[in-house]
Design a protein around this motif. Structure first.
Motif, PDB file in Angstrom:
ATOM      1  N   HIS A   1       0.750  -1.166  -0.175  1.00 19.60           N
ATOM      2  CA  HIS A   1      -0.054  -0.154  -0.065  1.00 19.60           C
ATOM      3  C   HIS A   1       0.739   1.154   0.111  1.00 19.60           C
ATOM      4  CE1 HIS A   1      -2.630   2.844   2.203  1.00 19.60           C
ATOM      5  NE2 HIS A   1      -3.243   2.777   1.207  1.00 19.60           N
ATOM      6  N   GLN A   2       2.017   1.169   0.931  1.00 19.35           N
ATOM      7  CA  GLN A   2       2.732   2.426   1.009  1.00 19.35           C
ATOM      8  C   GLN A   2       3.446   2.614  -0.301  1.00 19.35           C
ATOM      9  OE1 GLN A   2       5.341   2.337   4.092  1.00 19.35           O
ATOM     10  NE2 GLN A   2       6.670   4.271   3.993  1.00 19.35           N
ATOM     11  N   ALA A   3       3.881   1.446  -0.992  1.00 18.87           N
ATOM     12  CA  ALA A   3       4.793   1.798  -2.443  1.00 18.87           C
ATOM     13  C   ALA A   3       3.718   2.592  -3.503  1.00 18.87           C
ATOM     14  CB  ALA A   3       4.992   0.333  -2.938  1.00 18.87           C
ATOM     15  N   VAL A   4       2.416   1.832  -3.480  1.00 12.12           N
ATOM     16  CA  VAL A   4       1.573   2.503  -4.582  1.00 12.12           C
ATOM     17  C   VAL A   4       1.394   3.970  -4.186  1.00 12.12           C
ATOM     18  CG1 VAL A   4      -0.925   2.719  -5.133  1.00 12.12           C
ATOM     19  CG2 VAL A   4       0.214   0.222  -4.820  1.00 12.12           C
ATOM     20  N   GLU A   5       1.211   4.219  -2.859  1.00  7.48           N
ATOM     21  CA  GLU A   5       0.837   5.838  -2.633  1.00  7.48           C
ATOM     22  C   GLU A   5       2.047   6.475  -2.734  1.00  7.48           C
ATOM     23  OE1 GLU A   5      -1.857   7.294  -0.900  1.00  7.48           O
ATOM     24  OE2 GLU A   5      -2.830   5.514  -1.735  1.00  7.48           O
ATOM     25  N   GLU A   6       3.377   6.116  -2.621  1.00  4.63           N
ATOM     26  CA  GLU A   6       4.414   6.778  -2.746  1.00  4.63           C
ATOM     27  C   GLU A   6       5.065   6.928  -4.258  1.00  4.63           C
ATOM     28  OE1 GLU A   6       6.171   6.434   1.708  1.00  4.63           O
ATOM     29  OE2 GLU A   6       7.304   5.599  -0.046  1.00  4.63           O
ATOM     30  N   ALA A   7       4.855   5.803  -4.908  1.00  2.00           N
ATOM     31  CA  ALA A   7       5.595   5.632  -6.106  1.00  2.00           C
ATOM     32  C   ALA A   7       4.632   5.387  -7.305  1.00  2.00           C
ATOM     33  CB  ALA A   7       6.794   4.666  -6.358  1.00  2.00           C
ATOM     34  N   PHE A   8       3.614   4.786  -7.112  1.00  2.00           N
ATOM     35  CA  PHE A   8       2.533   4.247  -8.172  1.00  2.00           C
ATOM     36  C   PHE A   8       1.188   4.751  -8.314  1.00  2.00           C
ATOM     37  CE2 PHE A   8       6.058   0.881  -7.228  1.00  2.00           C
ATOM     38  CZ  PHE A   8       6.910   1.013  -8.717  1.00  2.00           C
ATOM     39  N   SER A   9       0.911   5.778  -7.489  1.00  2.00           N
ATOM     40  CA  SER A   9      -0.361   6.409  -7.439  1.00  2.00           C
ATOM     41  C   SER A   9      -0.675   7.068  -8.836  1.00  2.00           C
ATOM     42  CB  SER A   9      -0.589   7.352  -6.288  1.00  2.00           C
ATOM     43  OG  SER A   9       0.184   8.592  -6.520  1.00  2.00           O
ATOM     44  N   ILE A  10      -1.784   7.096  -9.495  1.00  9.51           N
ATOM     45  CA  ILE A  10      -2.443   7.660 -10.431  1.00  9.51           C
ATOM     46  C   ILE A  10      -2.206   9.289 -10.211  1.00  9.51           C
ATOM     47  CG2 ILE A  10      -4.516   7.786  -9.937  1.00  9.51           C
ATOM     48  CD1 ILE A  10      -3.063   7.397 -13.426  1.00  9.51           C
ATOM     49  N   GLN A  11      -2.327   9.675  -9.176  1.00  9.85           N
ATOM     50  CA  GLN A  11      -2.286  11.210  -8.726  1.00  9.85           C
ATOM     51  C   GLN A  11      -0.804  11.801  -8.963  1.00  9.85           C
ATOM     52  OE1 GLN A  11      -3.606   8.990  -6.842  1.00  9.85           O
ATOM     53  NE2 GLN A  11      -5.607   9.551  -6.423  1.00  9.85           N
ATOM     54  N   ALA A  12       0.323  10.892  -8.595  1.00 12.81           N
ATOM     55  CA  ALA A  12       1.524  11.378  -8.797  1.00 12.81           C
ATOM     56  C   ALA A  12       2.115  11.117 -10.127  1.00 12.81           C
ATOM     57  CB  ALA A  12       2.578  10.442  -7.986  1.00 12.81           C
ATOM     58  N   VAL A  13       1.688  10.185 -10.977  1.00 10.27           N
ATOM     59  CA  VAL A  13       1.790   9.864 -12.106  1.00 10.27           C
ATOM     60  C   VAL A  13       1.213  11.155 -12.936  1.00 10.27           C
ATOM     61  CG1 VAL A  13       1.364   8.499 -14.437  1.00 10.27           C
ATOM     62  CG2 VAL A  13       2.198   7.482 -12.285  1.00 10.27           C
ATOM     63  N   THR A  14      -0.140  11.352 -12.984  1.00 14.50           N
ATOM     64  CA  THR A  14      -0.657  12.766 -13.530  1.00 14.50           C
ATOM     65  C   THR A  14      -0.018  13.865 -13.069  1.00 14.50           C
ATOM     66  OG1 THR A  14      -2.762  11.129 -13.601  1.00 14.50           O
ATOM     67  CG2 THR A  14      -2.793  13.551 -14.334  1.00 14.50           C
ATOM     68  N   ASP A  15       0.326  14.202 -12.138  1.00 20.15           N
ATOM     69  CA  ASP A  15       1.196  15.272 -11.613  1.00 20.15           C
ATOM     70  C   ASP A  15       2.450  15.533 -12.634  1.00 20.15           C
ATOM     71  OD1 ASP A  15      -0.321  16.095  -9.670  1.00 20.15           O
ATOM     72  OD2 ASP A  15       1.016  15.280  -7.936  1.00 20.15           O
ATOM     73  N   ARG A  16       3.263  14.576 -12.882  1.00 18.03           N
ATOM     74  CA  ARG A  16       4.151  14.357 -13.931  1.00 18.03           C
ATOM     75  C   ARG A  16       3.680  14.615 -15.372  1.00 18.03           C
ATOM     76  NH1 ARG A  16       8.887  15.606 -15.945  1.00 18.03           N
ATOM     77  NH2 ARG A  16      10.057  14.190 -17.060  1.00 18.03           N
ATOM     78  N   LEU A  17       2.612  14.014 -15.595  1.00 18.75           N
ATOM     79  CA  LEU A  17       2.016  14.154 -17.086  1.00 18.75           C
ATOM     80  C   LEU A  17       1.684  15.558 -17.456  1.00 18.75           C
ATOM     81  CD1 LEU A  17       1.534  12.171 -19.343  1.00 18.75           C
ATOM     82  CD2 LEU A  17      -0.686  11.691 -18.443  1.00 18.75           C
ATOM     83  N   GLU A  18       1.155  16.033 -16.315  1.00 17.31           N
ATOM     84  CA  GLU A  18       0.883  17.601 -16.476  1.00 17.31           C
ATOM     85  C   GLU A  18       1.883  18.256 -17.043  1.00 17.31           C
ATOM     86  OE1 GLU A  18      -3.430  18.605 -14.429  1.00 17.31           O
ATOM     87  OE2 GLU A  18      -1.740  18.295 -13.238  1.00 17.31           O
ATOM     88  N   GLU A  19       2.846  18.245 -16.120  1.00 17.35           N
ATOM     89  CA  GLU A  19       4.310  18.968 -16.317  1.00 17.35           C
ATOM     90  C   GLU A  19       4.616  18.808 -17.744  1.00 17.35           C
ATOM     91  OE1 GLU A  19       7.067  17.638 -13.459  1.00 17.35           O
ATOM     92  OE2 GLU A  19       5.952  18.457 -11.704  1.00 17.35           O
ATOM     93  N   ILE A  20       4.627  17.237 -18.206  1.00 20.71           N
ATOM     94  CA  ILE A  20       5.059  17.204 -19.496  1.00 20.71           C
ATOM     95  C   ILE A  20       4.349  17.921 -20.655  1.00 20.71           C
ATOM     96  CG2 ILE A  20       5.351  15.126 -21.452  1.00 20.71           C
ATOM     97  CD1 ILE A  20       6.253  13.425 -18.771  1.00 20.71           C
ATOM     98  N   TYR A  21       2.898  17.664 -20.347  1.00 20.39           N
ATOM     99  CA  TYR A  21       1.877  18.385 -21.365  1.00 20.39           C
ATOM    100  C   TYR A  21       2.271  19.800 -21.630  1.00 20.39           C
ATOM    101  CZ  TYR A  21      -0.703  14.159 -21.634  1.00 20.39           C
ATOM    102  OH  TYR A  21      -1.357  12.791 -21.799  1.00 20.39           O
ATOM    103  N   ARG A  22       2.457  20.611 -20.380  1.00 18.27           N
ATOM    104  CA  ARG A  22       2.581  21.801 -20.299  1.00 18.27           C
ATOM    105  C   ARG A  22       3.897  22.449 -20.742  1.00 18.27           C
ATOM    106  NH1 ARG A  22      -0.636  21.961 -14.661  1.00 18.27           N
ATOM    107  NH2 ARG A  22      -2.753  22.430 -15.539  1.00 18.27           N
ATOM    108  N   ASP A  23       4.971  21.492 -20.919  1.00 15.25           N
ATOM    109  CA  ASP A  23       6.255  21.795 -21.284  1.00 15.25           C
ATOM    110  C   ASP A  23       6.219  21.772 -22.795  1.00 15.25           C
ATOM    111  OD1 ASP A  23       9.045  22.908 -21.581  1.00 15.25           O
ATOM    112  OD2 ASP A  23       9.488  20.708 -20.901  1.00 15.25           O
ATOM    113  N   ILE A  24       5.416  22.608 -23.446  1.00 15.74           N
ATOM    114  CA  ILE A  24       5.367  22.314 -25.099  1.00 15.74           C
ATOM    115  C   ILE A  24       5.273  23.916 -25.674  1.00 15.74           C
ATOM    116  CG2 ILE A  24       4.344  20.423 -25.090  1.00 15.74           C
ATOM    117  CD1 ILE A  24       1.533  21.577 -25.289  1.00 15.74           C
TER     118      ILE A  24
END
Length: 370
Positions: free
Chosen positions: A347-370
């Motif tokens: 559960h801790q691994a999902v929350e810290e490293a593999f949560s969709i919230q953290a992934v989407t934070d990164r994805l938004e950064e990528i999308y906006r860096d255009i």
């Protein structure tokens, strides 16, 4: 932001696996954050395609097999029209790109539309020497190089993609897969104290036969344990059934067909242990999903994230032999202290490293860096 994703296939039995669940998970989280989203794909199923997957609008056409191959040769002529229309309104296009006709078509449309687009290859783009692949790559690779960035899961995938696209390719950006934690809600599902689960395509790379061999060893030590295999058959089902019969395990091991995503998550939430015998996994969404619902995972060192999970104490990593997997399963079924510790770590691994919230934070950064 208007975001359009393209994935090769959506189906009622989860046949295309990880790329589809990744695409829908990313888009659902983007929609929850106020972005306008859409998914363009082929559809394969016994019923008509749904208009939405969760909160994600789905534009799809029936999958027609135009060339040999389970996924590589499927297409529908009118899908081009859907891509053209959807991409025309998009601020960013995200193509979950394998070596197949849908991915190739999406890349062509994105280039012709002069859209900013990203690709995500999910471990599907690796060096290949077959003549037909080299011929396909003469069209495919130059289009991949036109992407604003290519999203990769692991260092292993980064090296493989770099070898395919060469030094003139786009930046290779690391983005793990993510899931929405269902740990709290998993307690609502009655969990079997003695069910061990296989969930994946019945394909030689997934090694379902090794799961059956493992089951035979566990059954000798814990006779009340039961084993279930779920997944679409991709060539291994006949050998799996023969092996079950030859080991006299018909009352112990069962094949229960393929499951859609929601049913698959429920099956994982009910199981006592999830076993992933695959010798080569670029990431394994099923392992992360099992952790998210509080089910201990036994995997092999061929899983790309095995080292991370082992470091966190979130999974038992084995050499993939039936005996090593059987030992791990027996320990998890009989040692409640170890099991509880692993569930908590997962559960801790999902929350810290593999949560969709953290992934989407990164994805938004990528999308906006255009």
């Amino acid at each position: 932001m208007r975001v359009v994703h393209v994935v090769t296939l959506v189906s009622d039995n989860g046949a295309y696996g990880g790329p589809t669940s990744v695409a829908t998970g990313q888009l659902e989280e983007c929609a929850a954050r106020g972005h306008e989203v859409a998914l363009v794909s082929l559809w394969q199923g016994r019923s008509r395609a749904p208009a939405h997957i969760g909160s994600v609008p789905l534009r799809t056409r029936p999958a027609w097999a135009m060339l040999p191959g389970r996924f590589t040769g499927v297409i529908h002529p009118l899908l081009v029209k859907d891509m053209w229309h959807s991409m025309g309104r998009a601020d960013v296009v995200h193509i979950h790109a394998g070596r197949d006709l849908v991915s190739l078509t999406a890349l062509v449309v994105a280039v012709l539309r002069r859209k900013t687009f990203f690709t995500q290859t999910h471990g599907m783009v690796e060096p290949r020497r077959r003549a037909v692949v080299k011929l396909f790559d003469r069209l495919y690779v130059p289009l991949l190089r036109r992407a604003r960035g290519c999203l990769v899961l692991t260092e292993r995938e980064r090296q493989a993609v770099a070898e395919v696209i060469g030094p003139d390719g786009p930046p290779l950006l690391t983005l793990p897969n993510g899931v929405r934690s269902a740990y709290a809600g998993a307690a609502q599902h009655p969990r079997s104290a003695r069910e061990v689960l296989f969930l994946g395509r019945l394909h030689p790379r997934k090694r379902p036969e090794a799961f059956v061999e493992m089951a035979a060893l566990v059954h000798r030590r814990l006779p009340d344990t039961r084993f279930t295999l779920h997944g679409a058959d991709e060539g291994s089902l006949p050998s799996v059934l023969r092996l079950i019969a030859s080991r006299g395990l018909e009352e112990v091991v069962g094949y229960a067909g393929a499951l859609g995503h929601t049913e698959a998550v429920r099956a994982q939430a009910r199981a006592a242990v999830y076993v992933l015998p695959s010798i080569s996994e670029s990431f394994s969404m099923t392992a992360i999903q099992a952790l998210s619902v509080g089910t201990p995972v036994v995997c092999t060192d061929g899983c790309a994230i095995a080292g991370e999970l082992a470091r966190r104490g979130a999974a038992v990593v084995t050499d993939g032999s039936p005996r090593a997997m059987a030992d791990a399963v027996c320990e998890l079924l009989t040692d409640e202290e170890k099991r509880s510790a692993m569930v908590k770590a997962g559960h801790q691994a999902v929350e810290e490293a593999f949560s969709i919230q953290a992934v989407t934070d990164r994805l938004e950064e990528i999308y906006r860096d255009i």
